[in-house]
Write a protein that holds these residues in place. Structure first.
Motif, PDB file in Angstrom:
ATOM      1  N   TYR A 332      16.660 126.231  36.051  1.00  0.00           N
ATOM      2  CA  TYR A 332      16.581 125.788  37.441  1.00  0.00           C
ATOM      3  C   TYR A 332      16.131 124.339  37.431  1.00  0.00           C
ATOM      4  N   THR A 333      17.015 123.448  37.871  1.00  0.00           N
ATOM      5  CA  THR A 333      16.744 122.020  37.750  1.00  0.00           C
ATOM      6  C   THR A 333      17.311 121.290  38.966  1.00  0.00           C
ATOM      7  N   VAL A 334      17.434 119.978  38.853  1.00  0.00           N
ATOM      8  CA  VAL A 334      17.978 119.174  39.948  1.00  0.00           C
ATOM      9  C   VAL A 334      19.339 118.622  39.540  1.00  0.00           C
ATOM     10  N   LYS A 335      20.113 118.240  40.516  1.00  0.00           N
ATOM     11  CA  LYS A 335      21.464 117.755  40.264  1.00  0.00           C
ATOM     12  C   LYS A 335      21.436 116.516  39.369  1.00  0.00           C
ATOM     13  N   GLY A 336      22.279 116.518  38.349  1.00  0.00           N
ATOM     14  CA  GLY A 336      22.372 115.370  37.445  1.00  0.00           C
ATOM     15  C   GLY A 336      21.283 115.308  36.406  1.00  0.00           C
TER      16      GLY A 336
END
Length: 443
Positions: A332-336
């Motif tokens: 679970y992370t952020v875009k890019g």
């Protein structure tokens, strides 16, 4: 000449400043011996050979203590026993000084009490008599350890079955084997930075009970000996959260844990997080890797790189258990984010969020407070899953409830300060100027 010398001094200083900080609390050599970092640990050298019979303990009020190392030094003391009278309504506050001497540690430094155990005394009886610092460990619910204490000795809190909360100081250097053995109700713990935690700190071979740790906070400069198999922190299958926070070092290496991990939160300030396989150490059998099973690996840092083991998706058998699937179940992370590259390499499912923009909000004064409201915006989760049969990544998008981060400032020319997060579409505060940002990170 002075100018040239000053210039070279400046270059040397700059070079030292730019070097990455990689010093941690301890390291393991090729023979699996643990070496503590020099500096902070130097005083602990006086603790070796401090075995003293109970008849030689010094009594002072509710405490019994000894002088570690050479008796003539008498600079520090270690607490060996605490009377029940020191515990008030389940709370025990360890004193920083006793008789004018600073408390350096709690309990026995190492395994001496175990080695001298008579054959007719059971493990539990011996631990309570020689190791545990409490006469009645079961009555303690909360312990506050003061700044200045540098170690928790072997079995020092053995059998504190009702302990639910403990506050550890930043001065703590080492947590020895069995220190928390039998503390079955301790659910959360925050390790201080630069601490070394031995692999049997929470559970021994003949433990009276296993603990059910729900949450642990670890700093990047600590060494937590996770490379274990016989003595895991928690029951197999227990749902546990690990929070990895940055202290000084920019990266953190986490050895594998046997059992399920509900969530791992990685500080977005870290430049690198590495989750590797570990192997059974006692027989050096490198063909038998330990298992781990991480449900959610949460990395909100866009620039934090991720390094996984090449075995991350290969099933393995956990010792005397039937877990047949290992690795990370979801990133679970952020875009890019940089971590996505590693997820795609090993076909780990990953997610990120997108959200609409909020127009400038204006506060209206009502009484002594300012009220602001805004229109609801849409937040979506994008999940990427690799389909083996089609050899293709599938992306699904689904809506989720929007969470807002609220910032405020009292003057137009001032700086915004974080106020809170909320799921509501309006708030009241003492700030005239409000900024609302939809949360794209994972909590």
């Amino acid at each position: 000449m002075k100018g040239i010398r000053a210039f070279f001094v400046f270059l040397l200083s700059l070079f030292m400043f730019l070097q990455p900080v990689t010093v941690q609390a301890a390291y393991i050599d090729s023979d699996y011996n643990v070496h503590l970092k020099p500096g902070k640990y130097e005083k602990l050298g006086v603790l070796w050979g401090t075995v003293i019979n109970p008849e030689e303990w010094i009594e002072s009020g509710n405490y019994f203590y000894v002088f570690p190392g050479e008796q003539e030094q008498r600079k520090y003391i270690t607490i060996r026993k605490i009377k029940p009278e020191a515990v008030q309504d389940g709370k025990l506050t360890i004193p920083k000084y006793i008789d004018g001497y600073r408390v350096l540690g709690l309990g026995e430094w190492d395994w001496y009490w175990f080695e001298r155990r008579p054959p007719y005394i059971s493990y539990t009886e011996n631990a309570k008599k020689y190791a545990c610092i409490l006469d009645e460990p079961e009555i303690v619910k909360q312990i506050i350890v003061p700044e200045g204490v540098e170690y928790l000795g072997t079995g020092s809190l053995f059998g504190c079955s009702n302990l639910t909360q403990i506050d550890l100081p930043d001065s703590l250097v080492k947590i020895a084997d069995l220190a928390f053995d039998g503390c079955a109700n301790l659910e959360e713990i925050e390790f201080p930075p630069e601490v070394y935690v031995m692999d049997d700190a929470f559970h021994g071979y003949e433990s009276i009970s296993r603990m059910h740790l729900k949450k642990a906070v670890i700093y990047s400069d600590s060494y937590i000996d996770f490379n274990i198999a016989y003595h895991p922190w928690f029951q197999m299958g227990e749902q546990t959260e690990l929070h990895i926070r940055k202290y000084k070092t920019d990266n953190f290496f986490l050895e594998a844990l046997p059992g399920y991990i509900k969530k791992i939160y990685v500080d977005k300030k870290l430049s690198k997080f590495q989750l590797e396989r570990a192997y059974y150490r006692w027989d050096y059998d490198y063909s038998r890797p330990l298992d781990y099973n991480v449900s959610n690996l949460i990395m909100n840092g866009k620039d934090t790189t991720l390094k996984l083991s090449e075995h991350v998706k290969k099933p393995s058998l956990l010792y005397e258990n039937d877990y047949d699937n290992s690795g990370v179940k979801g990133l679970y992370t952020v875009k890019g984010a940089k971590s996505i590259k590693e997820a795609r390499k090993y076909k780990v499912p990953y997610c990120w969020k997108t959200a609409g923009k909020i127009k400038e909000v204006k506060a209206k004064k009502k009484g002594d407070a300012y009220w602001v409201s805004w229109e609801k915006i849409k937040t979506s989760v994008h999940k990427c899953v690799y389909k083996v049969k089609r050899e293709k990544w599938d992306i699904t998008t689904s809506p989720v409830q929007t969470i807002y981060k609220i910032y405020g400032k009292k003057k137009k020319s001032g700086s915004y300060h974080f106020i809170k997060t909320t799921k509501k579409k309006s708030i009241s505060s003492g700030y005239k100027y409000i900024k609302v940002v939809p949360l794209k990170e994972w909590d």
